[in-house]
Design a protein around this motif. Structure first.
Motif, PDB file in Angstrom:
ATOM      1  N   UNK A  75      48.726  52.827  41.736  1.00 10.55           N
ATOM      2  CA  UNK A  75      47.289  53.099  41.622  1.00 10.55           C
ATOM      3  C   UNK A  75      46.730  52.586  40.291  1.00 10.55           C
ATOM      4  N   UNK A  76      47.504  52.804  39.216  1.00 16.40           N
ATOM      5  CA  UNK A  76      47.013  52.474  37.875  1.00 16.40           C
ATOM      6  C   UNK A  76      47.445  51.087  37.398  1.00 16.40           C
ATOM      7  N   UNK A  77      48.504  50.558  38.021  1.00 17.65           N
ATOM      8  CA  UNK A  77      49.084  49.255  37.678  1.00 17.65           C
ATOM      9  C   UNK A  77      49.681  49.228  36.281  1.00 17.65           C
ATOM     10  N   UNK A  78      49.943  50.386  35.756  1.00 16.65           N
ATOM     11  CA  UNK A  78      50.629  50.544  34.463  1.00 16.65           C
ATOM     12  C   UNK A  78      51.021  52.007  34.349  1.00 16.65           C
ATOM     13  N   UNK A 255      52.159  39.213  37.728  1.00 10.43           N
ATOM     14  CA  UNK A 255      52.489  38.353  38.853  1.00 10.43           C
ATOM     15  C   UNK A 255      52.159  36.906  38.534  1.00 10.43           C
ATOM     16  N   UNK A 256      53.126  36.016  38.763  1.00  8.13           N
ATOM     17  CA  UNK A 256      52.914  34.594  38.505  1.00  8.13           C
ATOM     18  C   UNK A 256      53.005  33.867  39.841  1.00  8.13           C
ATOM     19  N   UNK A 257      51.867  33.435  40.344  1.00  4.25           N
ATOM     20  CA  UNK A 257      51.823  32.806  41.663  1.00  4.25           C
ATOM     21  C   UNK A 257      52.147  31.320  41.562  1.00  4.25           C
ATOM     22  N   UNK A 258      53.110  30.900  42.361  1.00  5.91           N
ATOM     23  CA  UNK A 258      53.543  29.509  42.389  1.00  5.91           C
ATOM     24  C   UNK A 258      53.077  28.876  43.697  1.00  5.91           C
ATOM     25  N   UNK A 259      52.376  27.771  43.592  1.00  2.00           N
ATOM     26  CA  UNK A 259      51.948  27.039  44.789  1.00  2.00           C
ATOM     27  C   UNK A 259      52.298  25.562  44.616  1.00  2.00           C
ATOM     28  N   UNK A 260      52.197  24.810  45.701  1.00  2.00           N
ATOM     29  CA  UNK A 260      52.366  23.370  45.652  1.00  2.00           C
ATOM     30  C   UNK A 260      53.794  22.925  45.433  1.00  2.00           C
ATOM     31  N   UNK A 364      49.914  44.198  37.618  1.00  2.00           N
ATOM     32  CA  UNK A 364      49.030  44.587  36.520  1.00  2.00           C
ATOM     33  C   UNK A 364      47.996  43.500  36.266  1.00  2.00           C
ATOM     34  N   UNK A 365      48.453  42.266  36.355  1.00  2.00           N
ATOM     35  CA  UNK A 365      47.582  41.109  36.158  1.00  2.00           C
ATOM     36  C   UNK A 365      48.305  39.918  36.779  1.00  2.00           C
ATOM     37  N   UNK A 366      47.578  38.840  36.996  1.00  2.00           N
ATOM     38  CA  UNK A 366      48.191  37.666  37.627  1.00  2.00           C
ATOM     39  C   UNK A 366      47.733  36.384  36.944  1.00  2.00           C
ATOM     40  N   UNK A 367      48.515  35.337  37.131  1.00  2.00           N
ATOM     41  CA  UNK A 367      48.101  33.982  36.822  1.00  2.00           C
ATOM     42  C   UNK A 367      48.756  33.051  37.828  1.00  2.00           C
ATOM     43  N   UNK A 368      48.308  31.814  37.899  1.00  2.00           N
ATOM     44  CA  UNK A 368      48.711  30.944  38.993  1.00  2.00           C
ATOM     45  C   UNK A 368      48.953  29.534  38.486  1.00  2.00           C
ATOM     46  N   UNK A 369      49.931  28.861  39.084  1.00  4.90           N
ATOM     47  CA  UNK A 369      50.234  27.476  38.756  1.00  4.90           C
ATOM     48  C   UNK A 369      50.465  26.682  40.034  1.00  4.90           C
TER      49      UNK A 369
END
Length: 920
Positions: A75-78, A255-260, A364-369
């Protein structure tokens, strides 16, 4: 300390599953969800922690509130909740393992003195120690290099290896992988790791996630196999083996989203350098990073492990990859048996630990590459996160040189106006200055210029575990040989794979011969250049560097390039993929723009460019197909046996080690001398002197060096007083079993800068009572003789880098009671507490500069006496040389209740010994 029993299981989650015809018991997350609510979107890494809590619920160290906190995290992500994590096993390497076993031996001695059975001190969790950090590149560039280096290693480390052989027979649950086998992380990935662990408890065969802590920062490499593990200090690892849980706050998970997909010509190394840069910029210290996204579908475990390996470089506790088909493919390739494969698949799917397409947990947070955006890269000159695109490599080095010459402003403008292309913006003639030095090597006369690549090393766990980049290096070497190219004569070349399997597949592919022709002969199986075991440069090269005060370079396929680490004379160090290491060995200078300039001339005198040599993805894939399961099974069938020299080492069978005063490698440490049944009360720190005033990004390499040391250093003088000639010094890392060497080496890095001194590099300070400049060790001993307490003051990111226990042990033995910094890296902060040194953090807006500290001040810290609480506020009074004073608040970085207990006892091991004596 009693025999393990099944947990309390208040949620009634104990279940069974069948895999490969065998029935296993397990603590079911889906059953827990019946009570707790939907857990499907909990990050995979936190599911592993939740299972650990369910399995170890005992009503005291783990109770329902801890389990509920994991649900609240969704719920709180931390969370601010402290939990107790119990890893399945412990991994060690010999640099950190030897002092670990020394501590265990000293603890047995303390228990014996107390009249109890020394065997009380014994690992309760399985421990594997891999001897991989001791081989040095003494010989290189010829077919006998490997054999010669092994002989030198065994001679140089005889005392240490005898000690480890003693430990092998003295302790239960303790296995040693002998030297010349591989790097601990690659051995862990290829053989030791199981993804799902099992053992018998109360007559039931339990299945549960494979988890571990290791005494090396790059333990995180195993995260690529879906195994949750990370590096801890040797102190914390010893406690874990002795049954103490790892105390931690439930982490934030990024979270580190990997695409491609990666483009043609781009390697996994380029990918990891990009990921490292992105995550360092994001800020993930103390956090878990978890990789997700459909880009993982075709990403092999070798690439995942390359990314997971460098979690310390991007600052995270771990970089976790969930289990999927790629995991099974790798387990199958590396020779794990069918029963394990069946269990891994069945267990992961039953527990919701199997990655499904499109699944996105809560983070908690994300970024993407998008991997299609990755470009060819290096990192340097002194930090792994400082990525440099290959297209800007020449410009970056020339800007460094220009800055060093005090001409940064005008040149930077030129660089920017030309888009970083210095072929136009900066004239090469700038570098043809008197610093260029003539030298003669093997009968050939040449010149050593600024930017010369003097070390080109294919080394370290990061990349030698990955067949795609190793095959790429071999294929590039083959094409270079075919065109008649040669390595420049001043380049020290080396190949140090992480396991013997690498040698097998390079030979089968016919590529080892091509690497040999360019000087990349096998020099050993272990962590060489990356840990500072690069060995000496040819005498003529060292003389030229010193005579010209040249700024030269190393290019290595490693993960660490901190100042003074690779070689004391090499000021700039660049991390790169194995094929780029070969390319720079051919070019001979980092000022050669590999994207524009030729690497050399072919037999007809035509220029040869990198693009002419770079293998296609298809060529690499065809080569990788030659990696076979039987190679892994052959090399790991007798992994604990060792060669005849190892087997011939004779040691007495005894529970207690026979310490020798004559040894310069193994000495009885003073940590447990005078250990009482109860700890002494903690007192405030009054009128302490500042031992060192340090800046940002002080690494554990700065605090406790691992490489070579000079005869005139305190450690060098000590060894010579014991009859050891400088040629036999070995390295700091190899001497970690001798506290007399290590405390003299604390804060002794040749590149450390103490702001108490003007423009001085190296481990020096000002002894304030007389104003005299002297080695930090000498000043500390003077203060200690006077009974003067000491503190160290620093900037941001104090203690980055390796999980080096001696960075904390040495700090304590020098008499330092507190380290005050703007921020701390996770492992070193924990290690300081584990040795009874308190880490204190400046509040926002306050630092050494705002306080106008020069090192002349005295420091008083109040609030320690009494009941130590996590994250409490303390008061610091600074008294200046003129008698004036100021006060500010400090935040204690004792973050958990367990850490507070350890600190009150003077350290975690002191607490463990006292608890064992009480229970005996």
């Amino acid at each position: 300390m009693s025999q393990e029993r099944l947990g309390k299981d208040s949620l009634n989650t104990l279940s069974t599953l069948t895999a490969g015809g065998t029935t296993y018991h397990y603590y079911s997350l889906s059953k827990a969800a019946d009570t707790l609510g939907d857990l499907s979107r909990l990050p995979f890494s936190l599911k592993v922690l939740l299972e650990n809590l369910l399995r170890h619920e005992d009503g005291t160290t783990v109770d329902r509130s801890h389990i509920d906190a994991m649900v609240q995290w969704l719920r709180d992500r931390r969370s601010d909740t402290e939990i107790q994590f119990r890893p399945a096993r412990v991994l060690m390497q010999d640099f950190t393992g030897v002092p670990g076993v020394v501590d265990l031996a000293a603890m047995r001695e303390a228990v014996k003195r107390a009249g109890k059975d020394p065997a009380l001190i014994n690992p309760l969790s399985p421990v594997d120690l891999v001897i991989d950090h001791s081989v040095m590149v003494d010989r290189f560039g010829d077919p006998s290099a490997f054999r010669d280096n092994v002989v030198i290693e065994m001679e140089r480390n005889k005392e240490r290896y005898e000690f480890l052989r003693w430990g092998q027979q003295a302790f239960d649950n303790f296995r040693v992988v002998p030297p010349g086998t591989g790097i601990c992380h690659q051995v862990n990935l290829e053989y030791l790791g199981k993804t799902v662990w099992q053992k018998t408890v109360d007559g039931k065969t339990l299945a549960y996630p494979d988890t571990l802590v290791g005494t090396d920062s790059h333990t995180t490499m195993i995260n690529g196999l879906g195994v949750l593990g990370w590096g801890v200090g040797g102190i914390e690892a010893e406690a874990a083996m002795l049954g103490q849980p790892v105390s931690m706050l439930i982490p934030e998970v990024i979270g580190f989203k990997i695409t491609g997909k990666l483009r043609e010509g781009i390697t996994a190394t380029d990918l990891v350098l990009t990921v490292t840069e992105m995550l360092r910029k994001k800020g993930v210290v103390g956090k878990f990073v978890e990789f997700y996204g459909d880009g993982l579908k075709d990403m092999p475990v070798a690439d995942r492990a390359t990314i997971a390996n460098m979690a310390p470089e991007y600052g995270a506790t771990c970089g976790f990859f969930p289990v999927d088909e790629q995991t099974l493919t790798y387990l199958r390739l590396t020779g794990r048996d069918d029963a394990l494969l069946a269990l891994v698949e069945a267990y992961a799917k039953a527990q919701g630990l199997w990655r499904e397409p499109g699944h996105e947990p809560v983070y908690t947070d994300t970024l993407e590459l998008d991997m299609g955006d990755v470009e060819a890269s290096l990192a340097g000159p002194k930090r792994p996160q400082d990525r440099v695109p290959l297209t800007r490599m020449k410009a970056t080095f020339e800007l460094l040189m220009a800055t060093a010459e005090g001409a940064a402003d005008s040149r930077e403008g030129k660089l920017e106006s030309e888009g970083g292309q210095t072929a136009v913006g900066v004239q090469d003639s700038y570098f043809e200055h008197p610093a260029s030095q003539p030298l003669e090597l093997n009968g050939e006369t040449c010149r050593l210029d600024p930017g010369a690549v003097v070390i080109a090393a294919i080394t370290s766990c990061t990349n030698t575990s990955n067949p795609s980049v190793m095959m790429a290096a071999g294929l590039l070497a083959r094409k270079a040989v075919q065109k008649g190219l040669k390595t420049k004569p001043w380049v020290k070349t080396s190949l140090a794979p992480g396991s013997k399997v690498v040698t097998d597949y390079l030979k089968v592919a016919g590529l080892q011969d091509d690497l040999d022709r360019l000087g990349f002969n096998l020099v050993g199986y272990g962590c060489t250049t990356c840990i500072g075991n690069s060995g000496p440069l040819p005498e003529a090269v060292e003389k030229a560097i010193v005579d010209g005060d040249l700024t030269v370079a190393s290019v290595l396929s490693g993960n660490r390039n901190f100042e003074g680490r690779v070689h004391p004379l090499v000021k700039t160090n660049w991390l790169a993929s194995p094929p780029l290491v070969v390319a720079y060995a051919l070019a001979g200078n980092v000022r050669v723009d590999l994207t524009r300039d030729p690497l050399g001339l072919d037999r007809e005198g035509n220029p040869v460019y990198l693009k002419d040599l770079w293998p296609s993805q298809q060529e690499i894939a065809e080569a990788v197909e030659q990696v076979r399961t039987d190679m892994f099974r052959k090399e790991y069938s007798e992994v604990f046996e060792g060669d005849d020299t190892w087997k011939s080492i004779q040691v007495p069978e005894s529970k207690v080690y026979a310490w020798s005063d004559e040894s310069t490698y193994i000495q009885h440490p003073p940590f447990f001398e005078g250990l009482g049944e109860e700890p002494e009360p903690v007192e405030d720190i009054r009128d302490a002197r500042i031992l060192a005033l340090l800046g940002d990004s002080v690494t554990t390499d700065h605090i406790s060096p691992a490489g070579s040391f000079k005869p005139d250093s305190p450690a060098g003088r000590y060894l010579q007083s014991r009859g050891v000639a400088p040629k036999d010094f070995n390295s700091y890392g190899s001497r970690r079993g001798n506290h007399e060497v290590m405390m003299r080496g604390t804060f002794a890095n040749v590149r450390i800068r103490n702001e108490m001194l003007d423009g001085v590099e190296g481990g020096y300070t000002r002894y304030v009572p007389t104003g005299e400049q002297m080695p930090i060790y000498d000043a500390a001993m003077k203060y200690q003789a006077e009974g003067t307490p000491l503190v160290v003051i620093a900037g941001k990111e104090y203690g980055t880098g390796s999980s080096r226990d001696w960075a904390a042990k040495g700090t304590r033995l020098l008499g330092v009671r507190a380290v005050i910094a703007e921020s701390f890296e996770r492992i070193h902060r924990s290690n300081l507490i584990g040795m009874g040194v308190i880490p204190l953090q400046f509040p926002e807006g306050v630092d050494r500069k705002s306080l106008k500290l020069t090192g002349e001040e005295t420091i008083t810290i109040e609030g320690l006496a009494g009941d130590i609480q996590p994250r409490q506020t303390l008061t610091m009074t600074v008294t200046y040389a003129d008698g004036s004073s100021t006060r500010c608040e400090l935040i204690s970085r004792i973050d958990t209740a367990n850490e507070a207990v350890y600190f009150r006892h003077g350290g975690i091991l002191h607490y463990v010994v006292r608890e064992m004596l009480k229970s005996a």
